[in-house]
Design a protein around this motif. Structure first.
Motif, mmCIF file in Angstrom:
data_model
loop_
_atom_site.group_PDB
_atom_site.id
_atom_site.type_symbol
_atom_site.label_atom_id
_atom_site.label_comp_id
_atom_site.label_asym_id
_atom_site.label_seq_id
_atom_site.Cartn_x
_atom_site.Cartn_y
_atom_site.Cartn_z
ATOM 1 N N ARG A 64 0.820 -1.216 0.000
ATOM 2 C CA ARG A 64 0.000 0.000 0.000
ATOM 3 C C ARG A 64 0.854 1.267 0.000
ATOM 4 N NH1 ARG A 64 -4.856 1.741 -1.323
ATOM 5 N NH2 ARG A 64 -6.222 1.280 0.378
ATOM 6 N N GLU A 65 1.861 1.336 0.850
ATOM 7 C CA GLU A 65 2.699 2.528 0.944
ATOM 8 C C GLU A 65 3.439 2.781 -0.377
ATOM 9 O OE1 GLU A 65 6.483 4.124 3.542
ATOM 10 O OE2 GLU A 65 5.132 2.655 4.447
ATOM 11 N N HIS A 66 3.999 1.738 -0.933
ATOM 12 C CA HIS A 66 4.706 1.853 -2.202
ATOM 13 C C HIS A 66 3.748 2.286 -3.317
ATOM 14 C CE1 HIS A 66 7.563 0.912 -5.408
ATOM 15 N NE2 HIS A 66 6.563 0.299 -6.020
ATOM 16 N N ASN A 67 2.595 1.659 -3.402
ATOM 17 C CA ASN A 67 1.621 1.979 -4.447
ATOM 18 C C ASN A 67 1.104 3.409 -4.326
ATOM 19 O OD1 ASN A 67 1.919 -0.554 -5.510
ATOM 20 N ND2 ASN A 67 0.093 -1.384 -4.544
ATOM 21 N N ASP A 68 0.832 3.846 -3.096
ATOM 22 C CA ASP A 68 0.365 5.220 -2.898
ATOM 23 C C ASP A 68 1.433 6.222 -3.335
ATOM 24 O OD1 ASP A 68 -2.034 4.276 -1.930
ATOM 25 O OD2 ASP A 68 -1.602 4.728 0.175
ATOM 26 N N ALA A 69 2.695 5.931 -3.011
ATOM 27 C CA ALA A 69 3.797 6.818 -3.414
ATOM 28 C C ALA A 69 3.925 6.850 -4.942
ATOM 29 C CB ALA A 69 5.105 6.365 -2.772
ATOM 30 N N CYS A 70 3.805 5.691 -5.591
ATOM 31 C CA CYS A 70 3.854 5.637 -7.063
ATOM 32 C C CYS A 70 2.730 6.454 -7.664
ATOM 33 C CB CYS A 70 3.748 4.195 -7.561
ATOM 34 S SG CYS A 70 5.254 3.252 -7.420
ATOM 35 N N HIS A 71 1.527 6.258 -7.142
ATOM 36 C CA HIS A 71 0.356 6.961 -7.656
ATOM 37 C C HIS A 71 0.567 8.476 -7.597
ATOM 38 C CE1 HIS A 71 -3.906 7.492 -8.592
ATOM 39 N NE2 HIS A 71 -3.953 8.365 -7.604
ATOM 40 N N GLU A 72 1.006 8.982 -6.450
ATOM 41 C CA GLU A 72 1.227 10.420 -6.294
ATOM 42 C C GLU A 72 2.344 10.923 -7.204
ATOM 43 O OE1 GLU A 72 -0.731 12.554 -4.688
ATOM 44 O OE2 GLU A 72 -1.976 10.795 -4.335
ATOM 45 N N GLU B 163 -3.227 -3.335 -7.288
ATOM 46 C CA GLU B 163 -3.903 -2.104 -6.894
ATOM 47 C C GLU B 163 -3.646 -0.943 -7.858
ATOM 48 O OE1 GLU B 163 -3.207 0.822 -3.245
ATOM 49 O OE2 GLU B 163 -3.783 -1.207 -2.646
ATOM 50 N N LEU B 164 -2.430 -0.814 -8.366
ATOM 51 C CA LEU B 164 -2.136 0.277 -9.292
ATOM 52 C C LEU B 164 -2.939 0.165 -10.584
ATOM 53 C CD1 LEU B 164 1.708 0.791 -8.900
ATOM 54 C CD2 LEU B 164 -0.108 2.398 -8.298
ATOM 55 N N ASP C 165 -6.065 2.440 -11.534
ATOM 56 C CA ASP C 165 -5.947 3.778 -12.106
ATOM 57 C C ASP C 165 -4.920 3.905 -13.223
ATOM 58 O OD1 ASP C 165 -7.800 5.119 -10.369
ATOM 59 O OD2 ASP C 165 -6.287 5.059 -8.795
#
Length: 99
Positions: free
Chosen positions: A17-25, A61-62, A65
């Motif tokens: 989750r942390e890695h994916n959220d950082a990638c998304h942003e 998860e990525l 989007d």
């Protein structure tokens, strides 16, 4: 990043989750073409990448989007794209699905 899968020798699945959220942003800042950006064409709003025939969603998860453009005539061919982005050579999916 989930180190338990890496330490055990298995393939990393990207389910962190942390890695994916950082990638998304990060990708939103670098890859995304916002509708308010200079040069954004109103017609692109109805031709978003998520409904594009040649857009392949990432897994995990990525992939909710983000996907990759695979159309050889698009300037975005081979690039990770946000599902709401668009381009000039949009081709709608035959089944009209999105994402």
């Amino acid at each position: 990043m989930s180190t338990d899968r890496i330490a055990s020798g298995g393939a990393w699945t990207g389910d962190d989750r942390e890695h994916n959220d950082a990638c998304h942003e990060r990708w939103l800042r670098v890859q995304h073409r916002p509708t308010g950006q200079h040069g954004y064409r109103d017609g692109w709003y109805d031709t978003q990448c998520g409904g594009w025939r040649y857009w392949i969603a990432l897994s995990g998860e990525l992939g909710q989007d983000w996907g990759v453009c695979t159309h050889s005539t698009s300037v975005f061919d081979g690039q990770v794209r946000f599902e709401h982005d668009g381009c000039e050579v949009f081709v709608v999916r035959e089944d009209s699905s999105f994402g």
